[in-house]
Design an enzyme around this catalytic site. Structure first.
Site, PDB file in Angstrom:
ATOM      1  N   SER A   1       9.081  -0.378  -6.381  1.00  0.00           N
ATOM      2  CA  SER A   1       9.780   0.799  -5.842  1.00  0.00           C
ATOM      3  C   SER A   1      11.029   0.315  -5.121  1.00  0.00           C
ATOM      4  CB  SER A   1       8.863   1.542  -4.856  1.00  0.00           C
ATOM      5  OG  SER A   1       9.588   2.488  -4.097  1.00  0.00           O
TER       6      SER A   1
ATOM      7  N   TYR B   1       3.227   2.479   2.332  1.00  0.00           N
ATOM      8  CA  TYR B   1       3.680   2.467   0.950  1.00  0.00           C
ATOM      9  C   TYR B   1       4.678   1.332   0.716  1.00  0.00           C
ATOM     10  CZ  TYR B   1       5.700   4.105  -3.448  1.00  0.00           C
ATOM     11  OH  TYR B   1       6.140   4.191  -4.739  1.00  0.00           O
TER      12      TYR B   1
END
Length: 255
Positions: free
Chosen positions: A139, A152
């Site tokens: 990501s 995350y």
């Protein structure tokens, strides 16, 4: 020109029942790949079997080592395992203070341990074959600070560094390992998040989130799938140990 043909190749895709994973599954099937999908949602499996009947599906919790090994052993008995795409992952919103130990453990079990379990299982076969491709879904949160994404970001940072370690350690076996780092991609998860958190304001919030990307829109799952197809094809045979942002300019052009 090969057009990134995956004929006679077998791919294992985790979380291939929806969103980016489903787009990758669809594109790989279109390019003549035999695809096995690992998914922990039986409804997603049923829908995937209906939409893409060529796919072989396996109900699996990737955080469980025994389940992962059993399925990879089953797949490996019938064919070589040419490609692994570690796509499955879960999200979490919160900073360090409002992230609980349970939140952290849940993120770790899927986003980190799940990648570890699947990569380790696949490498057992790829080493014997002296070839293989592992593609991890990282990501932009792996490399840039994003508000309220503590757990995350931690997990996706780990995915990035696991990618580099695997790429380095398995060069002699002809195994390539790269990762993709998407920014905001318009998936069913986004729609569900907006409907849950902004009922009645979904359209306005969607436009607001879209405008945070320098290109003024979210990415499409199919765009991520196209990048995955290239990186897993023989045309990318000289590429390993790299992270590929697909972010509408977010990392380099923001601000």
């Amino acid at each position: 020109m090969s057009n990134f043909n995956l004929k006679n190749k077998t791919a294992v895709i985790t979380g291939g029942g929806s969103g980016i994973g489903k787009a990758i599954t669809q594109l790989f099937v279109q390019h003549n790949c035999q695809v096995h999908v690992l998914e922990n949602n039986s409804d997603s499996i049923a829908q995937l079997q209906n939409d893409i009947p060529e796919v072989v599906t396996h109900l699996c919790d990737i955080s469980k080592k025994e389940e992962v090994e059993k399925i990879f052993n089953l797949i490996g008995k019938g064919s070589e395992i040419d490609i692994l795409i570690n796509n499955a992952g879960i999200a979490h919103i919160g900073n360090i203070e409002n992230t609980t130990e349970e939140d952290l453990d849940r993120i770790y079990s899927i986003n980190i341990k799940g990648v570890f379990n699947c990569a380790k299982a696949a490498l057992h076969f790829m080493k014997a074959q002296k070839k293989g491709v592992i593609l991890n879904m990282a990501s932009i949160a792996s490399t840039v600070g994003i508000s309220d994404r503590f757990a995350y970001s931690m997990s996706k940072g780990a995915v990035l560094t696991m990618t580099l370690s695997i790429a380095k350690d398995y060069l002699e076996y002809g195994i390539r390992c790269n990762c993709i780092s998407p920014a905001r991609i318009h998936t069913p998860f986004v729609d569900g998040f907006l409907s849950s958190n902004y009922p009645g304001e979904e359209k306005q919030m969607f436009e607001k989130l879209s405008k945070t990307q320098p290109m003024g829109r979210m990415g499409k799952p199919e765009e991520v799938a196209s990048l995955a197809l290239f990186l897993c094809s023989d045309d990318a045979g000289f590429i390993t140990g790299n992270d590929y942002p697909i972010d509408g300019g977010f990392i380099k052009l923001q601000g």
